[in-house]
Write an enzyme that holds these catalytic residues in place. Structure first.
Site, PDB file in Angstrom:
ATOM      1  N   HIS A 252       0.833  -1.204   0.000  1.00  0.00           N
ATOM      2  CA  HIS A 252       0.000   0.000   0.000  1.00  0.00           C
ATOM      3  C   HIS A 252       0.867   1.253   0.000  1.00  0.00           C
ATOM      4  O   HIS A 252       2.037   1.232   0.385  1.00  0.00           O
ATOM      5  CB  HIS A 252      -0.933   0.019   1.224  1.00  0.00           C
ATOM      6  N   CYS A 253       0.290   2.344  -0.474  1.00  0.00           N
ATOM      7  CA  CYS A 253       0.872   3.667  -0.294  1.00  0.00           C
ATOM      8  C   CYS A 253      -0.223   4.490   0.345  1.00  0.00           C
ATOM      9  O   CYS A 253      -0.893   4.003   1.254  1.00  0.00           O
ATOM     10  CB  CYS A 253       1.389   4.236  -1.617  1.00  0.00           C
ATOM     11  N   LYS A 254      -0.443   5.728  -0.091  1.00  0.00           N
ATOM     12  CA  LYS A 254      -1.546   6.492   0.488  1.00  0.00           C
ATOM     13  C   LYS A 254      -2.872   6.129  -0.174  1.00  0.00           C
ATOM     14  O   LYS A 254      -3.848   5.788   0.491  1.00  0.00           O
ATOM     15  CB  LYS A 254      -1.284   7.992   0.365  1.00  0.00           C
TER      16      LYS A 254
END
Length: 369
Positions: A252-254
């Site tokens: 995941h990232c943002k």
């Protein structure tokens, strides 16, 4: 085709029921087709188009057609399968197999590198088998229809929730999930899909449950100046370690749109030996909003070029091709220098790069996590 026998669907079904450990099914279709549906227990056998084109007149190795399936390759070489059954979409019989098809390439490789194994063609291919015995096939659950950007914007504004935070993480592979920071912050979501590790591809998203899951951070921003490619191999190794321990990892990232999607694409390209466009379509069908920034796409294209070059060099070396002359120390030095110093942005190389780059990670200079 004299080495290729034929097998009807009922016989394959009987193998699957009674003696599947001694019968190897090789699915010779594309990565996308295989993942959409395949016969239970089958292994996807394929190779890069560019390797197939350049290797005319030579036999590909098992490493080329069965990348990532080390146990299968070992069992083949040891003669532990009593039968190998090849199939594509719908080839009716051995007489209609084309000389330049993946079926033929796989047949030649298995004949050359396996020991005393009988090889058969499944008559009618996957289409016929699925029509007769769907219960012995694995079909991907139906994926959501891709929507236009206008309808996405409309849906988001109407529900008041950002589009990237709707729903949950998506399964890319049985052990690999892609999602957003919101998904990573919900323990019930993570536990619900059996997540055991998280790969956090951001510089500022917190790790909420340090004691409950294994974490790894790749501190990159989503902008055109970032070199995310220097983290590809380290990320791939981390995902592999989770897979090898029978775990599941959420990348995941943002927003789960650019940085984390880039890492998932790099993993598919490296481990599943697929081109960027095929990997992109595969992920996009599962999470339609992915959109790596332009620089990240350029770095993925360069990674693809390196993988293709390495694949071809390895194949040419294994067949002792006369096209490869003595190794030039000057050429090697130049190639290494170009790999280490050239900027990634707008740089899409087509020449052969130093294959050692893929095996000796330049991560020593990467910032710590």
């Amino acid at each position: 085709m004299e080495d290729l026998g034929e097998m009807d669907c009922p016989v394959v079904k009987r193998f699957l029921k009674d003696d599947n450990a001694k019968c190897l099914l090789l699915d010779c279709r594309s990565f996308l087709a295989f993942n959409a549906g395949h016969i239970r227990g089958a292994v996807n056998a394929r190779c890069y188009t560019i390797v197939r084109r350049r290797a005319k007149g030579t036999v590909l190795s098992l490493d080329q057609i069965l990348a990532g399936d080390e146990e299968v390759r070992s069992r083949l070489r040891s003669g532990m399968y009593s039968a190998v059954v090849l199939y594509d979409e719908r080839t009716p019989d051995s007489e209609t197999v084309k000389e330049d098809s993946t079926l033929t390439l796989v047949l030649n490789a298995v004949c050359s590198y396996s020991s005393g194994t009988q090889i058969y063609l499944l008559k009618g291919g996957y289409d016929r088998f699925f029509s007769e015995y769907p219960e012995f096939c694995i079909k991907t659950k139906s994926l959501p229809t891709l929507t236009s950007q206008s309808s996405v914007d409309s849906a988001c504004s109407s529900c008041g929730t950002p589009h990237h935070e709707q729903g949950g993480p998506v399964e890319i592979l049985p052990f690999l999930y892609l999602g957003s920071a919101l998904h990573a912050s919900k323990k019930e979501v993570l536990d619900g899909i059996g997540i055991s590790a998280l790969l956090n591809v951001s510089a500022d998203c917190p790790n909420h449950f340090e004691g409950a899951y294994q974490y790894k951070c790749i501190p990159v921003e989503d902008n055109h100046k970032e070199d995310i490619s220097c983290w590809f191999l380290e990320a791939i190794e981390f995902i592999d370690s989770v897979r090898d321990s029978s775990g599941r990892v959420l990348v995941h990232c943002k927003a789960g749109i650019s940085r984390s999607a880039t890492i998932c694409l790099a993993y598919l390209m490296k481990r599943k030996r697929v081109r960027l466009d095929e990997a992109f379509e595969f992920v996009r069908r599962r999470r339609s909003i992915i959109s790596p920034n332009f620089s990240f796409m350029g770095q993925l294209l360069q990674f693809e070029s390196q993988l293709l070059a390495t694949s071809w060099v390895a194949e040419a070396a294994s067949t002792a091709s006369p096209l490869l002359g003595p190794k030039s120390s000057t050429t090697t030095t130049t190639s290494t220098t170009a790999t280490a110093t050239s900027p990634f942005i707008f740089n899409f190389p087509v020449s052969v790069v130093n294959p050692a780059y893929l095996h000796h990670s330049p991560l020593a200079a990467s910032p710590g996590c």
